[in-house]
Design a protein around this motif. Structure first.
Motif, PDB file in Angstrom:
ATOM      1  N   LEU A 204     -33.459 -18.004 -30.278  1.00 53.90           N
ATOM      2  CA  LEU A 204     -33.811 -19.093 -31.197  1.00 53.90           C
ATOM      3  C   LEU A 204     -34.841 -18.642 -32.230  1.00 53.90           C
ATOM      4  CD1 LEU A 204     -34.066 -22.046 -28.638  1.00 53.90           C
ATOM      5  CD2 LEU A 204     -32.219 -21.628 -30.295  1.00 53.90           C
ATOM      6  N   VAL A 205     -35.820 -17.858 -31.805  1.00 52.35           N
ATOM      7  CA  VAL A 205     -36.859 -17.397 -32.727  1.00 52.35           C
ATOM      8  C   VAL A 205     -36.265 -16.469 -33.780  1.00 52.35           C
ATOM      9  CG1 VAL A 205     -38.937 -15.978 -32.919  1.00 52.35           C
ATOM     10  CG2 VAL A 205     -38.759 -17.677 -31.096  1.00 52.35           C
ATOM     11  N   ILE A 206     -35.399 -15.562 -33.358  1.00 54.48           N
ATOM     12  CA  ILE A 206     -34.779 -14.637 -34.321  1.00 54.48           C
ATOM     13  C   ILE A 206     -33.909 -15.408 -35.313  1.00 54.48           C
ATOM     14  CG2 ILE A 206     -33.087 -12.779 -34.549  1.00 54.48           C
ATOM     15  CD1 ILE A 206     -34.290 -11.557 -32.015  1.00 54.48           C
ATOM     16  N   TYR A 207     -33.202 -16.440 -34.838  1.00 55.14           N
ATOM     17  CA  TYR A 207     -32.429 -17.272 -35.766  1.00 55.14           C
ATOM     18  C   TYR A 207     -33.354 -17.903 -36.807  1.00 55.14           C
ATOM     19  CZ  TYR A 207     -29.665 -21.053 -37.696  1.00 55.14           C
ATOM     20  OH  TYR A 207     -29.031 -21.906 -38.569  1.00 55.14           O
ATOM     21  N   ASN A 208     -34.489 -18.406 -36.336  1.00 54.29           N
ATOM     22  CA  ASN A 208     -35.432 -19.045 -37.254  1.00 54.29           C
ATOM     23  C   ASN A 208     -35.963 -18.051 -38.277  1.00 54.29           C
ATOM     24  OD1 ASN A 208     -37.006 -21.384 -38.085  1.00 54.29           O
ATOM     25  ND2 ASN A 208     -38.792 -20.287 -37.288  1.00 54.29           N
ATOM     26  N   LEU A 209     -36.214 -16.804 -37.855  1.00 52.41           N
ATOM     27  CA  LEU A 209     -36.680 -15.772 -38.782  1.00 52.41           C
ATOM     28  C   LEU A 209     -35.612 -15.466 -39.832  1.00 52.41           C
ATOM     29  CD1 LEU A 209     -38.447 -13.249 -36.360  1.00 52.41           C
ATOM     30  CD2 LEU A 209     -39.536 -14.910 -37.892  1.00 52.41           C
ATOM     31  N   LYS A 210     -34.365 -15.375 -39.410  1.00 53.59           N
ATOM     32  CA  LYS A 210     -33.277 -15.088 -40.343  1.00 53.59           C
ATOM     33  C   LYS A 210     -33.072 -16.224 -41.337  1.00 53.59           C
ATOM     34  CE  LYS A 210     -30.382 -12.233 -37.274  1.00 53.59           C
ATOM     35  NZ  LYS A 210     -29.089 -12.189 -36.554  1.00 53.59           N
ATOM     36  N   ASP A 211     -33.477 -17.417 -40.968  1.00 51.65           N
ATOM     37  CA  ASP A 211     -33.245 -18.588 -41.801  1.00 51.65           C
ATOM     38  C   ASP A 211     -34.290 -18.749 -42.903  1.00 51.65           C
ATOM     39  OD1 ASP A 211     -31.460 -20.728 -42.238  1.00 51.65           O
ATOM     40  OD2 ASP A 211     -32.957 -22.140 -41.482  1.00 51.65           O
ATOM     41  N   GLN A 212     -35.301 -17.887 -42.909  1.00 55.97           N
ATOM     42  CA  GLN A 212     -36.325 -17.965 -43.964  1.00 55.97           C
ATOM     43  C   GLN A 212     -35.727 -17.517 -45.297  1.00 55.97           C
ATOM     44  OE1 GLN A 212     -39.229 -19.415 -42.977  1.00 55.97           O
ATOM     45  NE2 GLN A 212     -38.127 -19.493 -41.007  1.00 55.97           N
ATOM     46  N   THR A 213     -36.337 -17.993 -46.387  1.00 58.98           N
ATOM     47  CA  THR A 213     -35.750 -17.744 -47.715  1.00 58.98           C
ATOM     48  C   THR A 213     -36.476 -16.674 -48.523  1.00 58.98           C
ATOM     49  OG1 THR A 213     -37.089 -19.547 -48.637  1.00 58.98           O
ATOM     50  CG2 THR A 213     -34.865 -20.095 -47.852  1.00 58.98           C
TER      51      THR A 213
ATOM     52  N   ALA B  33     -39.854 -23.852 -29.961  1.00 57.89           N
ATOM     53  CA  ALA B  33     -38.781 -23.155 -30.676  1.00 57.89           C
ATOM     54  C   ALA B  33     -37.751 -24.144 -31.202  1.00 57.89           C
ATOM     55  CB  ALA B  33     -38.120 -22.138 -29.748  1.00 57.89           C
ATOM     56  N   TYR B  34     -37.368 -25.095 -30.369  1.00 54.61           N
ATOM     57  CA  TYR B  34     -36.437 -26.133 -30.828  1.00 54.61           C
ATOM     58  C   TYR B  34     -37.060 -26.974 -31.948  1.00 54.61           C
ATOM     59  CZ  TYR B  34     -33.252 -25.375 -26.853  1.00 54.61           C
ATOM     60  OH  TYR B  34     -32.353 -24.856 -25.961  1.00 54.61           O
ATOM     61  N   GLU B  35     -38.337 -27.281 -31.774  1.00 56.14           N
ATOM     62  CA  GLU B  35     -39.013 -28.100 -32.783  1.00 56.14           C
ATOM     63  C   GLU B  35     -39.051 -27.398 -34.135  1.00 56.14           C
ATOM     64  OE1 GLU B  35     -43.346 -30.297 -33.496  1.00 56.14           O
ATOM     65  OE2 GLU B  35     -42.917 -29.267 -31.596  1.00 56.14           O
ATOM     66  N   ARG B  36     -39.298 -26.078 -34.117  1.00 55.73           N
ATOM     67  CA  ARG B  36     -39.319 -25.337 -35.389  1.00 55.73           C
ATOM     68  C   ARG B  36     -37.960 -25.411 -36.082  1.00 55.73           C
ATOM     69  NH1 ARG B  36     -43.339 -21.108 -35.422  1.00 55.73           N
ATOM     70  NH2 ARG B  36     -45.216 -22.071 -34.543  1.00 55.73           N
ATOM     71  N   ILE B  37     -36.910 -25.298 -35.304  1.00 52.86           N
ATOM     72  CA  ILE B  37     -35.568 -25.331 -35.890  1.00 52.86           C
ATOM     73  C   ILE B  37     -35.280 -26.714 -36.474  1.00 52.86           C
ATOM     74  CG2 ILE B  37     -33.101 -25.212 -35.344  1.00 52.86           C
ATOM     75  CD1 ILE B  37     -33.830 -23.045 -33.281  1.00 52.86           C
ATOM     76  N   LEU B  38     -35.632 -27.766 -35.739  1.00 50.25           N
ATOM     77  CA  LEU B  38     -35.401 -29.118 -36.238  1.00 50.25           C
ATOM     78  C   LEU B  38     -36.223 -29.400 -37.485  1.00 50.25           C
ATOM     79  CD1 LEU B  38     -35.295 -31.097 -32.867  1.00 50.25           C
ATOM     80  CD2 LEU B  38     -33.377 -30.627 -34.404  1.00 50.25           C
TER      81      LEU B  38
ATOM     82  N   ARG C 216     -37.210 -27.146 -39.592  1.00 51.78           N
ATOM     83  CA  ARG C 216     -36.603 -26.366 -40.671  1.00 51.78           C
ATOM     84  C   ARG C 216     -35.380 -27.091 -41.240  1.00 51.78           C
ATOM     85  NH1 ARG C 216     -38.078 -22.760 -44.349  1.00 51.78           N
ATOM     86  NH2 ARG C 216     -36.269 -21.649 -45.133  1.00 51.78           N
ATOM     87  N   ILE C 217     -34.547 -27.659 -40.348  1.00 51.84           N
ATOM     88  CA  ILE C 217     -33.372 -28.415 -40.796  1.00 51.84           C
ATOM     89  C   ILE C 217     -33.811 -29.607 -41.641  1.00 51.84           C
ATOM     90  CG2 ILE C 217     -31.470 -29.879 -39.986  1.00 51.84           C
ATOM     91  CD1 ILE C 217     -31.222 -28.001 -37.578  1.00 51.84           C
ATOM     92  N   ASP C 218     -34.838 -30.286 -41.189  1.00 57.33           N
ATOM     93  CA  ASP C 218     -35.327 -31.481 -41.882  1.00 57.33           C
ATOM     94  C   ASP C 218     -35.823 -31.149 -43.285  1.00 57.33           C
ATOM     95  OD1 ASP C 218     -35.887 -34.358 -41.641  1.00 57.33           O
ATOM     96  OD2 ASP C 218     -37.972 -33.727 -41.907  1.00 57.33           O
ATOM     97  N   LYS C 219     -36.445 -29.967 -43.434  1.00 64.21           N
ATOM     98  CA  LYS C 219     -37.007 -29.595 -44.726  1.00 64.21           C
ATOM     99  C   LYS C 219     -35.938 -29.149 -45.716  1.00 64.21           C
ATOM    100  CE  LYS C 219     -41.686 -28.215 -43.320  1.00 64.21           C
ATOM    101  NZ  LYS C 219     -42.646 -27.076 -43.225  1.00 64.21           N
ATOM    102  N   LYS C 220     -34.959 -28.404 -45.228  1.00 64.62           N
ATOM    103  CA  LYS C 220     -34.009 -27.807 -46.192  1.00 64.62           C
ATOM    104  C   LYS C 220     -32.847 -28.736 -46.536  1.00 64.62           C
ATOM    105  CE  LYS C 220     -30.907 -25.193 -43.101  1.00 64.62           C
ATOM    106  NZ  LYS C 220     -30.410 -23.858 -42.766  1.00 64.62           N
ATOM    107  N   LEU C 221     -32.662 -29.814 -45.775  1.00 66.54           N
ATOM    108  CA  LEU C 221     -31.566 -30.741 -46.061  1.00 66.54           C
ATOM    109  C   LEU C 221     -32.044 -31.912 -46.912  1.00 66.54           C
ATOM    110  CD1 LEU C 221     -29.800 -30.954 -42.560  1.00 66.54           C
ATOM    111  CD2 LEU C 221     -29.169 -29.518 -44.509  1.00 66.54           C
ATOM    112  N   GLY C 222     -31.143 -32.403 -47.732  1.00 67.51           N
ATOM    113  CA  GLY C 222     -31.444 -33.594 -48.507  1.00 67.51           C
ATOM    114  C   GLY C 222     -31.390 -34.829 -47.620  1.00 67.51           C
ATOM    115  N   PRO C 223     -31.761 -36.001 -48.153  1.00 60.78           N
ATOM    116  CA  PRO C 223     -31.813 -37.244 -47.361  1.00 60.78           C
ATOM    117  C   PRO C 223     -30.493 -37.567 -46.665  1.00 60.78           C
ATOM    118  CG  PRO C 223     -32.868 -37.545 -49.491  1.00 60.78           C
ATOM    119  CD  PRO C 223     -32.201 -36.208 -49.545  1.00 60.78           C
TER     120      PRO C 223
END
Length: 590
Positions: free
Chosen positions: A476-485, A504-509, A511-518
């Motif tokens: 999960l952490v490596i996925y989160n690192l790869k998802d950075q811009t 780790a789950y919270e970071r992913i959620l 991240r999803i919340d920030k990069k997605l529109g409403p």
């Protein structure tokens, strides 16, 4: 297409035939041209019957002194060889004719037969030359009491002069005929043997195919009757997620190798570990390792991987019926035993006690040395169901050839049930495996961000310390690192690594919340809520259709079907396999 050797043999025969025809007079050639082997046999029979009728073959023993005096003993011996060669040719021609019809498609046989026929033609060419010699040949007249011979001296002189040349000429030809006759028989025997062997192979293959078809149809009927759980999707998931060169420590672990030893008194082994430690994948590669190692011993290896993805099927009766199916699949000689059980008035495949009795009966009647069962995820069952199932399996391992490897979390009731059996704690032994996995992701990060290998390694190394034996955490952490811009975001995320799976789950959620529109954030929430509330793993199409429904809608609008990928929206918290949507791990749902 004829082979080169067959073509050469045909040319040799054509040359021999041409040379033989040259020795014939025009009259003989005309007589020879339409003659067949059948004509020869008929002529031989006519001559023989004519002599018998006329009595011309009587008293031939009386000419023995004449023959003896006419020929020296060596000449008689050579002449006997010549007559023997004629006899062999006569005896074998029908057989050669049959062989030629049978093996006409065998290039090697045709080649040898061509040599032999060439030798026979050469033999007769020389034979004709000798018996055409002009001279005062004796005339033999047969009477009832005496035989009169004339010009005895002429015959004796002719034989004395010509036989030595005749003997040398024919000795080589006769030897070649004998050798090639033996070779023809050898080739025919080899061809017969090869065809018989191929026939036997084909018959065996046909028999095996028919047997496999019968067994397949029988197993298909059993599948329809028992309704066993299929674990192929779980096996494929393990295969896809396995990191090369990990798990070697497990194969070398003394408790595991002892458990694989049939003579070891320990029938059960507990592979336990914290959530996300990699127990399931370790069980999978252990199962494959056992199958290879135990194949020569005549033992069977069975894998049953229970998971949250098939929670709706996880009843003890269903699991035991699935075990019956796997036993039958591993030892199909037991199919008749199952037929006997089914036909018995006392058979009951809904009763736990009866199922236990049926399984025990199958195990005791099997000729397999042992049945090794890899049971993963038993902690996915409800507490009461888990206790019932485990007590049955432990009794079976005590009373039969069943050996158990149980893979699950250290929940309280399992601690009580398995306290006396050997244990392997995964999260205390898998640090090197996690490190191998983390370092295997280095090239992917370098492809995404233009930084050096040393810095990427510096970013990845701390993950190992935070993982604390959890493969899932590292993933999960490596996925989160790869998802950075950007590189800056990557470096910041590496400094602020999460603590434990929850963060780790919270970071992913987050991240999803920030990069997605409403609108997409709302869609992501609806997807996760639908997945959380579903009693079984929903199909992808079911979720997409559910998302189109609105409170005030009166009809289905296909234009509202979601066109974006669910993985793109929800990230690594979910996964999609074979058209079904799952949580990446049961901890994600919790």
């Amino acid at each position: 297409m004829a082979s080169e050797s067959t073509t050469i043999a045909t040319r040799e025969f054509d040359v021999a035939l041409s040379n033989f025809l040259k020795t014939l007079s025009p009259k003989e050639k005309a007589e020879f041209q339409p003659t067949t082997i059948g004509d020869v046999y008929k002529e031989m029979e006519r001559i023989q019957k004519g002599h018998e009728k006329d009595g011309c073959l009587r008293y031939l023993r009386r000419i023995a002194p004449f023959i003896d005096g006419m020929m020296a003993s060596t000449h008689i011996q050579s002449f006997d060889i010549l007559l023997d060669a004629l006899r062999k040719i006569g005896e074998n021609l029908p057989r050669f004719d049959s062989f030629a019809a049978i093996f006409e498609q065998k290039p090697r046989f045709v080649e040898v037969l061509g040599w032999l026929y060439s030798d026979i033609l050469e033999f007769y060419s020389e034979f004709l030359k000798y018996f055409r010699m002009k001279g005062r040949v004796a005339k033999v007249t047969s009477f009832d009491s005496d035989i009169w011979l004339t010009d005895y001296s002429a015959w004796k002189q002719l034989i004395a002069i010509m036989w030595a040349k005749f003997d040398h000429q024919f000795a080589d030809i006769v030897n070649r005929i004998n050798r090639h006759t033996a070779l023809v028989d050898s080739e025919a025997t080899a061809a017969h043997f090869a065809e018989a062997r191929q026939f036997r192979i084909n018959a065996r293959l046909a028999f095996d195919e028919a047997r496999k078809d019968r067994e397949k149809r029988a197993l298909q009927g059993i599948i329809e009757w028992l309704s066993p759980i299929s674990f192929e999707a779980e096996f494929q998931r393990c295969e896809d997620n396995y990191c090369t060169n990990t798990g070697q420590w497990f194969f070398q672990n003394g408790r595991f190798t002892n458990w694989l030893d049939h003579s070891c008194p320990e029938k059960n082994l507990w592979l336990k570990g914290i959530p996300g430690a990699g127990k399931t994948i370790l069980s999978y590669i252990g199962m494959n390792h056992a199958r290879v190692r135990l194949l020569p011993t005549g033992s069977a290896v069975i894998g049953m991987f229970l998971s949250d993805r098939i929670r709706d099927k996880l009843a003890p009766t269903t699991v035991l019926r699935t075990l019956i199916y796997n036993i039958l699949e591993a030892d199909q000689l037991l199919l008749h035993v199952l037929d006997e059980i089914r036909d018995s008035p006392s058979s009951n495949f809904r009763s736990l006690q009866k199922l236990e009795d049926h399984i025990k009966d199958l195990l005791l009647k099997s000729e397999k040395l042992a049945f090794y069962l890899f049971l993963d995820g038993v902690d996915e069952l409800d507490d009461q169901d888990r206790k019932k199932l485990m007590k049955i399996l432990l009794r079976l391992s005590t009373d039969s050839s069943l050996k158990l490897l149980i893979s699950c979390r250290p929940v309280a009731d399992m601690e009580d049930l398995l306290s006396s059996c050997p244990q392997i704690v995964v999260n205390q032994n898998n640090e090197h495996d996690i490190e191998t996995y983390i370092m295997s992701e280095q090239p992917a990060l370098m492809d995404l961000f233009p930084i050096g290998g040393a810095e990427v390694e510096k970013i990845l190394r701390p993950i190992l310390l935070r993982a604390e034996g959890m493969f899932l955490f590292a993933r999960l952490v490596i996925y989160n690192l790869k998802d950075q811009t950007s590189i800056a975001e990557l470096r910041e995320a590496a400094i602020n690594l999460p603590h434990g799976l929850g963060e780790a789950y919270e970071r992913i959620l987050t991240r999803i919340d920030k990069k997605l529109g409403p609108n997409m954030r709302l869609t992501a929430r609806e997807i996760l809520e639908f997945l959380s509330c579903s009693r079984r793993s929903p199909r992808l199409a079911e979720i997409k259709h559910a998302l189109t429904i609105r409170v005030n809608d009166t009809c289905f609008n296909k234009n509202q079907i979601l066109m974006r990928s669910l993985l793109e929206i929800c990230g690594p918290i979910i996964e999609i396999r074979d058209g079904f949507v799952y949580w990446v791990h049961f901890t994600a749902k919790e």
